[in-house]
Design an enzyme around this catalytic site. Sequence first.
Site, PDB file in Angstrom:
ATOM      1  N   ASP A 196       0.842  -1.198   0.000  1.00  0.00           N
ATOM      2  CA  ASP A 196       0.000   0.000   0.000  1.00  0.00           C
ATOM      3  C   ASP A 196       0.881   1.253   0.000  1.00  0.00           C
ATOM      4  O   ASP A 196       1.689   1.435   0.909  1.00  0.00           O
ATOM      5  CB  ASP A 196      -0.888   0.003   1.257  1.00  0.00           C
ATOM      6  CG  ASP A 196      -1.828   1.193   1.302  1.00  0.00           C
ATOM      7  OD1 ASP A 196      -2.915   1.101   0.711  1.00  0.00           O
ATOM      8  OD2 ASP A 196      -1.471   2.214   1.926  1.00  0.00           O
ATOM      9  N   LYS A 202      -2.792   5.974  -4.199  1.00  0.00           N
ATOM     10  CA  LYS A 202      -3.902   6.884  -3.881  1.00  0.00           C
ATOM     11  C   LYS A 202      -3.725   8.258  -4.514  1.00  0.00           C
ATOM     12  O   LYS A 202      -2.614   8.775  -4.598  1.00  0.00           O
ATOM     13  CB  LYS A 202      -4.012   7.058  -2.358  1.00  0.00           C
ATOM     14  CG  LYS A 202      -3.965   5.760  -1.588  1.00  0.00           C
ATOM     15  CD  LYS A 202      -4.177   5.931  -0.104  1.00  0.00           C
ATOM     16  CE  LYS A 202      -3.802   4.652   0.638  1.00  0.00           C
ATOM     17  NZ  LYS A 202      -2.381   4.539   0.972  1.00  0.00           N
ATOM     18  N   HIS A 237      -7.651   9.436  -1.767  1.00  0.00           N
ATOM     19  CA  HIS A 237      -7.010   9.350  -0.442  1.00  0.00           C
ATOM     20  C   HIS A 237      -7.897   9.894   0.681  1.00  0.00           C
ATOM     21  O   HIS A 237      -7.891   9.380   1.798  1.00  0.00           O
ATOM     22  CB  HIS A 237      -5.675  10.106  -0.484  1.00  0.00           C
ATOM     23  CG  HIS A 237      -4.669   9.625   0.503  1.00  0.00           C
ATOM     24  ND1 HIS A 237      -3.327   9.564   0.240  1.00  0.00           N
ATOM     25  CD2 HIS A 237      -4.798   9.165   1.759  1.00  0.00           C
ATOM     26  CE1 HIS A 237      -2.676   9.098   1.292  1.00  0.00           C
ATOM     27  NE2 HIS A 237      -3.556   8.843   2.231  1.00  0.00           N
ATOM     28  N   TYR A 270       2.954   9.833  -0.214  1.00  0.00           N
ATOM     29  CA  TYR A 270       4.003   9.248   0.643  1.00  0.00           C
ATOM     30  C   TYR A 270       5.401   9.499   0.080  1.00  0.00           C
ATOM     31  O   TYR A 270       6.395   9.284   0.776  1.00  0.00           O
ATOM     32  CB  TYR A 270       3.809   7.725   0.817  1.00  0.00           C
ATOM     33  CG  TYR A 270       2.521   7.297   1.477  1.00  0.00           C
ATOM     34  CD1 TYR A 270       1.666   8.223   2.073  1.00  0.00           C
ATOM     35  CD2 TYR A 270       2.143   5.953   1.515  1.00  0.00           C
ATOM     36  CE1 TYR A 270       0.474   7.827   2.666  1.00  0.00           C
ATOM     37  CE2 TYR A 270       0.960   5.552   2.114  1.00  0.00           C
ATOM     38  CZ  TYR A 270       0.129   6.490   2.672  1.00  0.00           C
ATOM     39  OH  TYR A 270      -1.044   6.088   3.261  1.00  0.00           O
TER      40      TYR A 270
HETATM   41  N1  NAP Z   1      -5.471   6.166   3.847  1.00  0.00           N
HETATM   42  C1  NAP Z   1      -4.954   6.876   4.828  1.00  0.00           C
HETATM   43  O1  NAP Z   1      -5.305   8.053   5.047  1.00  0.00           O
HETATM   44  C2  NAP Z   1      -3.934   6.247   5.729  1.00  0.00           C
HETATM   45  C3  NAP Z   1      -3.579   6.861   6.943  1.00  0.00           C
HETATM   46  C4  NAP Z   1      -2.658   6.216   7.753  1.00  0.00           C
HETATM   47  C5  NAP Z   1      -2.105   5.000   7.352  1.00  0.00           C
HETATM   48  N2  NAP Z   1      -2.440   4.437   6.149  1.00  0.00           N
HETATM   49  C6  NAP Z   1      -1.851   3.150   5.689  1.00  0.00           C
HETATM   50  O2  NAP Z   1      -1.822   2.226   6.768  1.00  0.00           O
HETATM   51  C7  NAP Z   1      -0.473   1.838   6.997  1.00  0.00           C
HETATM   52  C8  NAP Z   1      -0.227   1.503   8.463  1.00  0.00           C
HETATM   53  O3  NAP Z   1      -0.579   2.560   9.330  1.00  0.00           O
HETATM   54  P1  NAP Z   1       0.525   3.390  10.126  1.00  0.00           P
HETATM   55  O4  NAP Z   1       1.624   3.721   9.215  1.00  0.00           O
HETATM   56  O5  NAP Z   1      -0.239   4.471  10.815  1.00  0.00           O
HETATM   57  O6  NAP Z   1       1.151   2.430  11.209  1.00  0.00           O
HETATM   58  P2  NAP Z   1       0.840   1.058  11.967  1.00  0.00           P
HETATM   59  O7  NAP Z   1       0.988  -0.070  11.033  1.00  0.00           O
HETATM   60  O8  NAP Z   1      -0.415   1.200  12.749  1.00  0.00           O
HETATM   61  O9  NAP Z   1       2.085   1.088  12.997  1.00  0.00           O
HETATM   62  C9  NAP Z   1       3.401   1.209  12.514  1.00  0.00           C
HETATM   63  C10 NAP Z   1       4.346   1.412  13.697  1.00  0.00           C
HETATM   64  O10 NAP Z   1       4.395   0.214  14.488  1.00  0.00           O
HETATM   65  C11 NAP Z   1       5.725  -0.287  14.500  1.00  0.00           C
HETATM   66  N3  NAP Z   1       5.646  -1.739  14.403  1.00  0.00           N
HETATM   67  C12 NAP Z   1       5.221  -2.469  13.336  1.00  0.00           C
HETATM   68  N4  NAP Z   1       5.250  -3.777  13.620  1.00  0.00           N
HETATM   69  C13 NAP Z   1       5.723  -3.908  14.888  1.00  0.00           C
HETATM   70  C14 NAP Z   1       5.994  -5.013  15.720  1.00  0.00           C
HETATM   71  N5  NAP Z   1       5.781  -6.258  15.307  1.00  0.00           N
HETATM   72  N6  NAP Z   1       6.475  -4.771  16.977  1.00  0.00           N
HETATM   73  C15 NAP Z   1       6.681  -3.492  17.402  1.00  0.00           C
HETATM   74  N7  NAP Z   1       6.459  -2.401  16.651  1.00  0.00           N
HETATM   75  C16 NAP Z   1       5.963  -2.599  15.385  1.00  0.00           C
HETATM   76  C17 NAP Z   1       6.425   0.325  13.303  1.00  0.00           C
HETATM   77  O11 NAP Z   1       7.817   0.378  13.555  1.00  0.00           O
HETATM   78  P3  NAP Z   1       8.964   0.392  12.411  1.00  0.00           P
HETATM   79  O12 NAP Z   1       8.438   1.107  11.215  1.00  0.00           O
HETATM   80  O13 NAP Z   1      10.075   1.119  13.105  1.00  0.00           O
HETATM   81  O14 NAP Z   1       9.350  -1.029  12.110  1.00  0.00           O
HETATM   82  C18 NAP Z   1       5.772   1.697  13.256  1.00  0.00           C
HETATM   83  O15 NAP Z   1       6.345   2.565  14.217  1.00  0.00           O
HETATM   84  C19 NAP Z   1       0.321   3.038   6.467  1.00  0.00           C
HETATM   85  O16 NAP Z   1       1.682   2.749   6.305  1.00  0.00           O
HETATM   86  C20 NAP Z   1      -0.420   3.336   5.205  1.00  0.00           C
HETATM   87  O17 NAP Z   1      -0.058   2.421   4.180  1.00  0.00           O
HETATM   88  C21 NAP Z   1      -3.358   5.035   5.341  1.00  0.00           C
END
Ligand code: NAP
Length: 287
Positions: A47, A77, A110, A52
């Site tokens: 994704d 997006k 988005h 980004y």
């Molecule tokens: N459409 C939208 O508006 C929107 C908004 C937000 C997000 N998104 C999508 O959703 C995805 C995920 O959401 P998010 O980026 O907010 O984050 P998330 O997946 O909720 O959390 C990511 C965080 O958790 C840590 N982490 C991941 N796996 C772990 C584990 N097994 N143990 C400990 N820590 C862990 C990562 O660390 P490290 O990176 O340091 O490994 C990072 O700091 C985004 O990347 C994006 O693709 C979309």
Amino acid sequence: MTKLNETYTLNNGIKIPKVAFGTWQMPASKTRQSVLDALEAGYRHIDTALAYGNEKEVGQAVRDSGIARDQIYVTSKLPGETKTYEGAKHDFEETFNNLDIDYLDLYLIHAPFPWNEMSSTSGTVEKWDKANQEIWKAMEEILATGKVKSIGVSNFNVHDLTSLMSTAKVTPAVDQIQYYVGYTEPKISHFAKDNDILVEAYSPLATGRMLSNPTVQRIADKYKASVAQLAIQFIVQNGALPLPKATHKEHILDNAKLDFVISDEDMATLNDMSDSATNMYHHARQE
Ligand SMILES: NC(=O)c1ccc[n+]([C@@H]2O[C@H](COP(=O)([O-])OP(=O)(O)OC[C@H]3O[C@@H](n4cnc5c(N)ncnc54)[C@H](OP(=O)(O)O)[C@@H]3O)[C@@H](O)[C@H]2O)c1
């Protein structure tokens, strides 16, 4: 077959891998390697977004992986700021050229509003209705070219979906919304389910802010799972599609191990929980 290459079927009949790899806030310099690590760990769904700033590196990793293009599912997006028909066509071409992977599997609006207007949209959700309908027309035309296999939306609430669908020829295949233990946006999720729109769960770990939640930790311990694994598995068992992001290889590998089943009782506890994260930003309304 692992959880990573199990699939849901979208409302257009196309299959989509049940777990995606998120890349928001992933520096472009780290993206190629992280995506390659994710593909090696078994992820088959990536994704990204024009906003980004790492589409080129995502595309590079897909091309360098040695995995057949049709075995990898890629989503990108259209920026929330782009609210004209011409702008949508223009930005899609930029995404298409950035990725350089023959076709895009899924293209999303988005957000229903430009991000800088997000805080003011709570009382004026209708402001962007017409623009989103025009953009959707552009998305439908892009779909018809075959350069994109499915189209959908993100951050759309019930009003936004209803308005879009009132003029749409193609029903959105997905709505990508904020969704994690204790914050599952039930009004949007139920509306989406009733209309055969798949919910994609973004920030499934609350951008890391729910990883120290003691209740979730206690339940994870029962399954000898990490909090992240439990949080991702919870979303899959609710029938939604989680998009965990990780740059560290140990996190990528940890999140790929989803070989356990959460009991009905624990699912009920998790579904009844209040927000499992602190200091998480939420959109003003679901309706
Ligand atoms: N459409 C939208 O508006 C929107 C908004 C937000 C997000 N998104 C999508 O959703 C995805 C995920 O959401 P998010 O980026 O907010 O984050 P998330 O997946 O909720 O959390 C990511 C965080 O958790 C840590 N982490 C991941 N796996 C772990 C584990 N097994 N143990 C400990 N820590 C862990 C990562 O660390 P490290 O990176 O340091 O490994 C990072 O700091 C985004 O990347 C994006 O693709 C979309």
